[in-house]
Design a protein around this motif. Sequence first.
Motif, mmCIF file in Angstrom:
data_model
loop_
_atom_site.group_PDB
_atom_site.id
_atom_site.type_symbol
_atom_site.label_atom_id
_atom_site.label_comp_id
_atom_site.label_asym_id
_atom_site.label_seq_id
_atom_site.Cartn_x
_atom_site.Cartn_y
_atom_site.Cartn_z
ATOM 1 N N TRP A 10 0.866 -1.189 0.000
ATOM 2 C CA TRP A 10 0.000 0.000 0.000
ATOM 3 C C TRP A 10 0.898 1.232 0.000
ATOM 4 C CZ3 TRP A 10 -5.033 0.317 -0.986
ATOM 5 C CH2 TRP A 10 -5.804 -0.841 -0.857
ATOM 6 N N ALA A 34 -8.957 1.766 -4.463
ATOM 7 C CA ALA A 34 -7.977 2.848 -4.413
ATOM 8 C C ALA A 34 -8.662 4.067 -3.817
ATOM 9 C CB ALA A 34 -7.446 3.148 -5.812
ATOM 10 N N VAL A 39 -6.131 10.215 -7.189
ATOM 11 C CA VAL A 39 -5.836 8.929 -6.553
ATOM 12 C C VAL A 39 -4.413 8.975 -6.013
ATOM 13 C CG1 VAL A 39 -5.519 6.450 -6.890
ATOM 14 C CG2 VAL A 39 -7.442 7.630 -7.987
ATOM 15 N N TYR A 93 -3.094 3.556 -2.961
ATOM 16 C CA TYR A 93 -3.500 2.373 -3.727
ATOM 17 C C TYR A 93 -2.524 1.231 -3.464
ATOM 18 C CZ TYR A 93 0.338 3.287 -6.972
ATOM 19 O OH TYR A 93 1.587 3.468 -7.511
ATOM 20 N N ASN A 94 -2.878 0.047 -3.958
ATOM 21 C CA ASN A 94 -2.030 -1.138 -3.799
ATOM 22 C C ASN A 94 -1.228 -1.349 -5.077
ATOM 23 O OD1 ASN A 94 -1.216 -4.058 -3.771
ATOM 24 N ND2 ASN A 94 -2.311 -4.004 -1.821
ATOM 25 N N TYR A 123 -2.180 -2.012 -9.379
ATOM 26 C CA TYR A 123 -2.172 -0.935 -10.362
ATOM 27 C C TYR A 123 -0.763 -0.377 -10.544
ATOM 28 C CZ TYR A 123 -7.100 -1.092 -9.020
ATOM 29 O OH TYR A 123 -8.372 -1.516 -8.753
ATOM 30 N N VAL A 137 -6.138 3.606 -12.342
ATOM 31 C CA VAL A 137 -7.272 3.081 -11.592
ATOM 32 C C VAL A 137 -8.556 3.646 -12.191
ATOM 33 C CG1 VAL A 137 -8.345 2.862 -9.326
ATOM 34 C CG2 VAL A 137 -5.855 3.066 -9.510
ATOM 35 N N THR A 146 -12.531 3.718 -7.068
ATOM 36 C CA THR A 146 -11.966 4.692 -6.134
ATOM 37 C C THR A 146 -12.958 5.085 -5.037
ATOM 38 O OG1 THR A 146 -12.632 6.585 -7.493
ATOM 39 C CG2 THR A 146 -10.461 5.632 -7.915
#
Length: 284
Positions: free
Chosen positions: A88, A119, A140, A143-144, A148, A161, A166
């Motif tokens: 993350w 996200a 954004v 996120y992981n 992405y 994303v 989102t």
Amino acid sequence: MDSVTSVLGGPGSYPISAVIIAQDDEIRIAKAIQSCRLFADEVVVIDGGSKDGTVELSESLNCRVFVNPWPGYAKQREFGVERAVHDWVFLIDTDEIVSDELAANILERKKVLTDPTAAYSIYRIGDFLGRWLNHGEYLVRLYNRKQYGILNSLVHERPEVSEERTVRLNGTLWHQGFRSINDHVMRFNKYTDLEAQSAYLSGKPFRLSRLLVRPPARFVQQYFVHGLFKKGISGFAVAVFWVMYEFMVGFKHYELNHSAKLAQHNAEGQAEPEKKGERSYAVQ
């Protein structure tokens, strides 16, 4: 330096790496780093080759610092994401500050990051000539990385994303992007170069209608729709700069297309006599 500041990792909490790309910004980077401390388990700084004290200051603040010669926005951002310890990641720039509300919201969110395909977008507001502007944008930033990547674009790079994946977080990301009018003009020149190049390389044709419609439409959008008329001379200046931005992108896009056509025409003109000479020699 390879030390990690782990402040909140542990059972029931998903660790987060804050990733900052930097270049000659020792004046502001400390505030960006400190604003992430409440929720970030590490802060990774990717320096493009600063000649000031950015690297040393970041190291003194216990960040993991990597120096990577500037390859472009998207590649530099991806370089930083790849060197994060945790999956993350939170993206932040040196001229941005996480508000207390946003930091607390991300801290709470750490407990429930069970869906790696989700996200999180954050509301960013910028300043100009000493005033915060009314209208911001959602970007954004959390996120992981296993789900992405970063959109490989020359400018306006971002995690790839889709909107439906989102979630909007509460709080504000303060963008202290204004330094001076001179600096703003220089950065506009750089960004419009990149945007025009991106349009040209993607094969978009130049259209005169873009120059006729987009600049005045942008002024109406910024000054009236987004309410910049409430911000006095600062708001008026921002709206005018957006008009300049649209004109510069359009004219630079035209210049790139025109130069390419001229080069092609000249190449064909040089090739024609050679072909004629070859035919004449064959007849002899």
